[in-house]
Each structure stands twice: as structure tokens, then as C-alpha cells.
Design an enzyme around this catalytic site. Structure first.
Site, PDB file in Angstrom:
ATOM      1  N   MET A 452       0.817  -1.207   0.000  1.00 25.36           N
ATOM      2  CA  MET A 452       0.000   0.000   0.000  1.00 25.36           C
ATOM      3  C   MET A 452       0.853   1.260   0.000  1.00 25.36           C
ATOM      4  O   MET A 452       0.404   2.323  -0.402  1.00 25.36           O
ATOM      5  CB  MET A 452      -0.926  -0.004   1.219  1.00 25.36           C
ATOM      6  CG  MET A 452      -1.918  -1.140   1.228  1.00 25.36           C
ATOM      7  SD  MET A 452      -3.001  -1.135  -0.229  1.00 25.36           S
ATOM      8  CE  MET A 452      -3.818   0.443  -0.046  1.00 25.36           C
ATOM      9  N   SER A 454       5.343   2.523   0.308  1.00 19.02           N
ATOM     10  CA  SER A 454       6.732   2.129   0.481  1.00 19.02           C
ATOM     11  C   SER A 454       7.565   3.368   0.694  1.00 19.02           C
ATOM     12  O   SER A 454       7.345   4.403   0.052  1.00 19.02           O
ATOM     13  CB  SER A 454       7.230   1.347  -0.742  1.00 19.02           C
ATOM     14  OG  SER A 454       8.583   0.990  -0.593  1.00 19.02           O
ATOM     15  N   THR A 457      12.274   3.628   5.023  1.00 17.30           N
ATOM     16  CA  THR A 457      12.434   2.863   6.260  1.00 17.30           C
ATOM     17  C   THR A 457      11.451   1.719   6.407  1.00 17.30           C
ATOM     18  O   THR A 457      11.673   0.849   7.259  1.00 17.30           O
ATOM     19  CB  THR A 457      12.281   3.795   7.472  1.00 17.30           C
ATOM     20  OG1 THR A 457      10.981   4.419   7.433  1.00 17.30           O
ATOM     21  CG2 THR A 457      13.349   4.878   7.456  1.00 17.30           C
ATOM     22  N   ILE A 460       4.212  -0.797   3.686  1.00 17.87           N
ATOM     23  CA  ILE A 460       2.893  -0.924   4.304  1.00 17.87           C
ATOM     24  C   ILE A 460       2.131  -2.052   3.616  1.00 17.87           C
ATOM     25  O   ILE A 460       2.039  -2.097   2.387  1.00 17.87           O
ATOM     26  CB  ILE A 460       2.103   0.394   4.215  1.00 17.87           C
ATOM     27  CG1 ILE A 460       2.914   1.550   4.789  1.00 17.87           C
ATOM     28  CG2 ILE A 460       0.771   0.267   4.942  1.00 17.87           C
ATOM     29  CD1 ILE A 460       3.250   1.402   6.255  1.00 17.87           C
ATOM     30  N   ASP A 584       8.159  15.952  11.915  1.00 20.46           N
ATOM     31  CA  ASP A 584       8.160  15.556  10.499  1.00 20.46           C
ATOM     32  C   ASP A 584       6.767  15.742   9.901  1.00 20.46           C
ATOM     33  O   ASP A 584       6.232  14.850   9.234  1.00 20.46           O
ATOM     34  CB  ASP A 584       8.619  14.108  10.350  1.00 20.46           C
ATOM     35  CG  ASP A 584       9.029  13.774   8.919  1.00 20.46           C
ATOM     36  OD1 ASP A 584       9.199  14.717   8.119  1.00 20.46           O
ATOM     37  OD2 ASP A 584       9.181  12.579   8.597  1.00 20.46           O
TER      38      ASP A 584
END
Length: 781
Positions: A452, A454, A457, A460, A584
Site C-alpha cells: 500500500m 513504500s 524505512t 505498508i 516531520d
């Protein structure tokens, strides 16, 4: 002299004339006038007289020694020089050198009828190649066996092939015309091994080496002969062989290539696929030439192992906790807190049905039936609060590697609030992988090949409950599978970072923040890795905010932008109220739920600065390090020193606001080197001069700054307040929500005091937040 013949006939390819031929016939067939022949005859007689008087050496005087024969290769022209009516001999069988005695009278050139003419070397080779079966004289006792033409010449003289097995080869398998090379003499003079029969030399091959019969070198050491494709050994410097493999060349050797790294027979990819190590494998063995340490030495010394090409991904280290119980493992307060947090006993994860024991190795797991030394709170005493570096804890940890029961009391925390949200590497027990539950014990992957999302780190995937309840069958969760640790990280640092992110996100209970449920280990998402750490969290099927801006920006209106900005401020205000700075904030980390609710996720860069509700400490807290993306970083992050991460999040929110309206950044980087940022700072100073303390506009005109001038009037004020170049003068998320025009914004998401009351379990109240009914539906829903 009727027996004389012209000198220019010597060395010609014409056959000899017999003595019976008359002078008249020779003169008729000759094209040279008689006076010229007479002069040449005088020269011939003078030449023969000087030869007979030893002024010219005979051909036998030019014979070289055995050593010169090996070094100086002879040609056919040298092999066919006549000598004393004796048959031609090979250099190996030539008679000893004798002193020549001159005859009393001159001997004519054609004295011997059975003598071969002195042909030139090149012409003789070409004649032998064109006429393989030609003989000088049928009755000559020195006539040679038939030659085999160009093929025989190339094999014998250039390739040095052994033709002794061929029926048409000369006697004893040796050529009477061509001397062998230096390598052939070395192999010939080496006595064969009595144990191993000599095998014929194979033809050229593409492989690097072939193991032939074992021979002995002149010094007596056993050596393995090589094929002709490799460098042939010489008598002075034979090829060195070690255990059937060629030794590695020097680092400066030009032959250092990928084929020099191969071992055994065959080419580089011809080796069998076996588990036994080879010289090209990374593990050192007694018979290998690799300098890499073996796995056993790595396990014994504790050295760090770095996987790479042609190396195993995970080093096989002995597990000291494989066949032991939890009671015999080392314990401390921090170790037990970690074990309790990941046990699943708290009401943090959806339980489903049929999970009496989620993890048999975890004593805090539901249904744990093993031996437990947990005591009541009354009998714990002061030893429960022993620090991990205290003597009691050190002794218990040192002596409990599976040898006996521990004396340290196991005390479970009363609730999740007792577990720290920011773990250090010393908080992670050495048996962390054994107490963390397996993903397959409770969940199953919906699609094992589809990602779903990428990132750098993690990736999904989607999972569902393995044994759901009746009202949980439609629930779907997102599993965040983390990639491998960095080379400069230890296992404790890597697990502490992942566990800290999960401990922060599992306490988030807000409709605009993604909640995490489980921390698991899986072996199916990344099949190449033995253990992959995963975090199970809420699933948002509509992607992130960046995708919405790129794909549906033309459909979004003023109310959509205002609603989304208010939802971001709500979620950020809740995160800050928990004493956590996100660090972030960007559109990629803001997801959209099934009903169109914006939810903040990805707490990998977060920092725990204070306890929940401690506003005084939050203002004075400082962070270190550079986190986030350049367009969203606050200017104080890009300057050396500490900064307040709460104010840095507000700056990032202002950049997200600008991206929502214009689909671009106001500037590339908040640095004075950026021209757009320098123009923005100038516009902000002019704007600040015409506004009062409460940011109420006094003048009807604003300084021109195109990226901000096109915003609606109230959004201009909000942007300048959030993106203040001075960090301490920025407004907080709570102050932004208290602004009158922000409170008037109609938001489709429910407030933080409203949750899903019909949730299957208490922990799933925020799994899929509902939306409010609006007079005018928003386009982002």
C-alpha cells in the site's frame, strides 16, 4: 668436369639429376651461357677447397648443446643439413661431438646419390604442407614417415600437442624435424608418479583449470599439472598448486579478475549448490583461503557481522534462550516493562477470539501457564525498584543465562503510563525477539504481494484478524514492516527506536491521529530476512494528503482547504498536549480515512519532551538534531544548536497550508541563501509593522509577496503567525484553534470529545472516526 653442376642449382626445389645425364643435355636445358657457367665452376671449386681445408665448418660443428636445444628452437632448415652420409638424428639422440677430419681430396657436392638436397627452411615447410606424402627417394634408407600437413605442423610446432598416440606419428612419438618447447621438456623430464597414472593433456577449454594426473617437480614436491588454457609451467618457475586450487595472484597482477576468485573445477558459476563453504564463501574454513572470520568465531567473540553480496543475510548465532523458561532469564525493571508492554495483556490491541495465549514465552501474555515467580506487591519489597546497574540486578542478570531460577521478582506495571515512551538501548532485554508475539499468531495478510505504500524505512501491507469476532470481520489494519537496521546500529539501538515509536503511537486516542496496536515479528513480508519487526495500526484506505493535492486539487474549494487545515491543527494540538513533538509534519505523513478524515501518522522522528499536560516544561524544552524534509524545516533546525521542536512543528504546518492552496512550496529552504526565503523575510517584517500585537490588520494593503498575497485575508494572517522567522513568537496549535475565524470554520470531522460508541472493543473507538453531517458536503470526503 662432367659431374659438376651449377652453383645456382644448390638449394633449388628441382630434383637431383643422375650422373648418367650427358653434358650436352644439361647445356641444352640450361639458360645460362657457357662462359658464365665456366666462371661459376671456378667459384664452386674454390668454395669446396676452402671447405675441405676446414676454413668452413661442417654442419655437424653447428650442433648445439642439450641446454641450447631447449632454449633455441631449431627449424626444419637446420634439421635437414646433410652430414657425412649418416641418417638424420633428433637432438635428443645426437651422437657425441667429434673432431672433423678433412679428406685428402676434394669431395664433390653430388658425391652421395642418397643424399637429400639442402633446401631452404620456409620452402621445405611449405613443400611438406602441400605434399604430405612426398619422399626424397623411394630407395633412401633415411626417408621420413609421411607428414600430416599444416595440422601436424601447428600441433607440433605451435601448440606443442603430444601426437604419440597417432599411428602416423614418428618413432617413439617424437618429431624428427621440430624441437619441443621449454615447457614440453620440463613435463617430459619430470618422472611420472607411481601412484597416479599419467593422463593425456586435454584440449583447450573455457574453464580456468583442469585437474590432471599428479606429477612431481624436479625438487620432489607433488604438483598438479594444468591444462593448456592456463599458463604452462617452466623448469625454472613451475606453477604453484595448493589443495587443487590455484593460488591467488598478487594484488598488482593484471590477471586479477573475477575468474581468479573461483575454486575447484569448472567455470565461475559451475560450482555445486551445497552448504559446505568454498574458498569464495565468506566463512573461513581450514581448507579455504579466505581471511574472513568464521561464524563460530563471530559468535564467540561477539564481533559485528555485516551482510553483503555472497554473504548470508543473518549470522547464525547461538540462542541462549531457546530451551529455557522465562523465569531463568535475566530480569530488571526495564526488561519487565518492555515484556509487559508487548505482551498484549493491556487493552491496547484487538483480542479477537481464540487467543488464550498469544505468546507462550511471555508471562504477561493472556493464558500463560508456565512457571511464574511473580509475587504480590506486598512481598516485592525494595528489590522491585532496583536499578539495572545495581549489584543485585547485575548479579541476577549475570547468573541467569538459563542455568537456574532467578531471584529477581517479576512485577508487572499497573498500566501503560508506567512504561516510558522513549526507550534506550539498555531497556531492551537480550531475549526481546522471544517475548514479542508473532504476526501470524493473530493476523493474516490480505495480499502478500501488494504494498500500500513504500518508503526509505518501511513498507505498508494490509492485514485482518485471524479469528475475528462477529462485528470485527470487516476490520482491516495496516502493518508497517520496518526494513533492516543500519550498519552503524546495534540490535539494542534498532529495537529501542522501533519500540519507542510504537509506545508513543499506541497511546494516541484522537480521531486526527493514527493509533498503533501491536508490535510483532514476521517472516513473510520480507522472505529474505528471518525476523522483520512490524507495527499494526489503523488503516486509511484513501492514501495521503499529497495524493489528494496532486490528483483532485481542481475539485477542492475554499471550504475543503479550511476544513483540512483545522483537522491538522486539532491533531497536532493533541500530540503536543501529550508532551510529544512530531518533527516531520508534511503531506506525506497525513493520511485520509475511509470517510475523509485527516490523520497524522509516522512518529519515527518524534521526540518526547515532557509529561502530558506540562505546559511550562513544554515551552522551555529543547531538542537536538536535524529531522524532517528541507522545504518543511524551520530555520532554527538548519542552524547549529538546540531548538524547541513544538515551534518547529508550527512552521511545518504553515508550509503544508501553502501547499494545499498553491500545490507548491513558498521557498525551497528556510535559509538566507534561498532568494525566495530572503524576500519572504522582508515581506514578513513589513507586515509586522502594520499589524498590532493581536495580529489585527491596520492597513488596507499588505507588502507584496506573491506566494502569500494570493491567500484569503484570514489565511494570510494565519500563515504569517505560524511561519514567524522568530521561533518564540510563533503561535501554538492551541492558540491557532482559538482564533475567531478558525473557530468559525465548519469541520466535517468530529471533535476530540466524540468517539465511536458502537466500537467492537474499547481500543477500537478511534479505528474509523465518523464524520458530521454538513449543510454542504465537502469535496474531500
Amino acid at each position: 668436369m662432367p659431374s659438376d653442376k651449377p652453383v645456382f642449382d644448390i638449394g633449388s626445389q628441382a630434383p637431383e639429376r643422375s650422373d648418367s645425364e650427358s653434358p650436352s643435355s644439361r647445356s641444352i636445358g640450361s639458360g645460362t651461357p657457357a662462359p658464365v657457367r665456366k666462371g661459376l665452376s671456378k667459384f664452386k671449386n674454390s668454395f669446396l677447397s676452402r671447405k675441405n681445408s676446414s676454413q668452413i665448418k661442417s654442419p655437424s660443428d653447428y650442433k648445439s648443446s642439450a641446454h641450447e636445444q631447449r632454449v633455441n628452437h631449431t627449424t626444419d632448415s637446420m634439421a635437414h643439413v646433410p652430414g657425412n652420409n649418416s641418417p638424420l638424428q633428433t637432438p635428443q639422440k645426437s651422437p657425441p661431438r667429434q673432431k672433423h677430419t678433412a679428406p685428402a681430396t676434394p669431395i664433390p657436392v653430388s658425391a652421395s646419390r642418397h643424399h637429400k638436397p639442402h633446401h631452404s627452411g620456409l620452402k621445405n615447410l611449405l613443400e611438406k604442407a602441400m605434399h604430405p606424402g612426398h619422399k626424397s627417394n623411394a630407395n633412401s634408407p633415411t626417408s621420413e614417415s609421411p607428414s600430416k600437413g599444416f595440422g601436424s605442423f601447428i600441433n607440433n610446432h605451435i601448440l606443442h600437442k603430444n601426437t604419440s598416440s597417432h599411428p602416423s606419428s614418428p618413432v617413439n612419438g617424437k618429431s624428427s624435424d621440430i624441437h619441443k618447447s621449454q615447457s614440453y621438456q620440463h613435463l617430459k623430464n619430470s618422472p611420472p608418479n607411481s601412484r597416479t597414472a599419467r593422463k593425456p593433456v586435454p584440449r583447450r577449454a573455457n574453464s580456468a583449470s583442469h585437474n590432471l594426473g599428479s606429477t612431481k617437480s624436479p625438487n620432489g614436491n607433488a604438483k598438479e599439472s594444468l591444462s593448456r588454457s592456463a599458463e604452462l609451467p617452466s623448469k625454472a618457475k613451475p606453477m604453484e598448486i595448493n589443495n587443487g586450487y590455484r593460488k591467488k595472484p598478487s594484488p598488482l597482477s593484471p590477471n586479477s579478475s573475477i575468474r581468479n576468485r573461483e575454486g575447484g573445477n569448472g567455470s565461475y558459476f559451475d560450482g555445486p549448490l551445497t552448504a559446505s563453504p568454498t574458498p569464495s564463501s565468506p566463512t573461513g574454513t581450514p581448507n579455504s583461503m579466505s581471511k574472513s572470520p568464521s561464524l563460530s568465531s563471530l559468535a564467540s567473540t561477539g564481533a559485528s557481522y555485516r551482510p553483503g553480496p555472497s554473504k548470508p543475510l543473518v549470522s547464525r548465532v547461538r540462542d541462549n534462550y531457546a530451551n529455557t523458561s522465562y523465569e531463568s532469564w535475566p530480569h530488571s525493571t526495564e526488561f519487565d516493562m518492555f515484556t509487559y508492554a508487548v505482551s498484549g495483556s493491556l487493552k491496547l490491541t484487538p483480542q479477537g477470539t481464540g487467543f488464550d495465549c498469544i505468546n507462550p514465552a511471555n508471562p504477561f501474555s493472556p493464558g500463560y501457564s508456565g512457571k511464574s515467580s511473580m509475587k504480590s506487591d506486598d512481598n516485592v519489597g525494595s528489590s522491585a525498584n532496583t536499578a539495572p546497574n545495581s549489584p543485585t540486578s547485575a548479579n541476577s542478570s549475570e547468573g541467569n543465562q538459563g542455568n537456574g531460577p532467578t531471584t529477581y521478582p517479576i512485577k508487572p506495571p499497573t498500566n501503560i503510563s508506567e512504561i516510558p515512551r522513549k526507550l534506550k538501548s539498555g531497556f531492551i532485554p537480550p531475549y526481546a525477539k522471544r517475548v514479542v508475539p508473532r504476526l501470524s499468531a493473530k493476523y493474516k495478510l490480505v495480499d502478500e504481494t501488494k504494498d500500500m505504500g513504500s518508503g526509505a524505512t518501511a513498507v505498508i501491507r494490509i492485514v485482518t484478524l485471524k479469528n475475528p469476532k462477529e462485528n470485527e470481520k470487516n476490520l482491516r489494519f495496516a502493518v508497517k514492516a520496518y526494513r533492516r537496521k543500519a550498519d552503524d546500529e546495534t540490535d539494542g539501538q534498532y529495537i529501542a527506536k522501533l519500540a519507542s515509536e510504537w509506545l508513543v503511537q499506541c497511546r494516541m486516542e484522537h480521531p486526527n491521529v493514527v493509533k498503533s496496536y501491536d508490535l510483532c515479528i514476521d517472516s513473510h513480508i520480507f522472505p529474505l530476512y528471518s525476523d522483520t519487526w512490524c507495527a499494526v495500526m489503523d488503516f486509511c484506505p484513501r492514501g495521503d494528503l499529497l495524493s489528494l493535492i496532486e490528483d483532485r486539487h481542481d475539485r477542492l474549494g475554499k471550504k475543503d482547504f479550511e476544513c483540512m487545515i483545522k483537522q491538522i491543527l486539532r491533531g497536532l494540538n493533541y500530540i503536543h498536549s501529550q508532551g510529544i513533538a512530531h518533527r516531520d509534519i508534511k503531506p506525506e505523513n497525513i493520511l485520509i480515512s475511509e470517510y475523509g478524515v485527516l490523520r497524522i501518522t509516522d512518529f519515527g522522528a518524534c521526540d518526547v519532551l515532557c509529561n502530558p499536560g506540562d505546559d511550562i516544561t513544554a515551552v522551555e524544552s529543547k531538542s537536538m538534531g536535524i529531522f524532517g524534509s528541507d522545504p518543511y524545516m524551520a530555520p532554527e533546525i538548519l542552524t547549529p544548536g538546540s531548538y524547541n521542536a513544538f515551534f518547529a512543528d508550527m512552521w511545518s504546518t504553515a508550509i503544508v497550508l501553502h501547499c494545499l492552496y498553491f500545490r507548491t512550496y513558498p521557498f525551497r529552504k528556510a535559509s538566507q541563501n534561498d532568494q525566495l526565503y530572503a524576500k519572504y523575510c522582508k515581506a514578513w517584517r513589513e507586515y509586522n509593522l502594520i499589524c498590532d500585537v493581536q495580529n489585527i490588520r491596520i492597513s488596507k494593503t499588505l507588502p507584496y509577496f506573491k506566494p502569500v498575497n494570493d491567500l484569503p485575508m484570514h489565511m494570510q494572517r494565519l500563515f504569517f503567525c505560524l511561519a514567524n522567522p522568530t521561533a518564540e513568537q510563533r503561535i501554538t496549535a492551541q492558540e491557532a484553534l482559538n482564533l475567531p475565524f478558525v473557530q468559525e470554520i465548519e469541520c466535517c470531522s468530529v471533535d476530540d470529545c466524540t468517539c465511536t460508541h458502537d466500537a467492537p472493543e474499547e481500543c477500537l473507538e478511534w479505528a474509523n472516526p465518523p464524520v458530521q453531517k454538513l449543510s454542504t458536503p465537502h469535496n474531500h470526503l
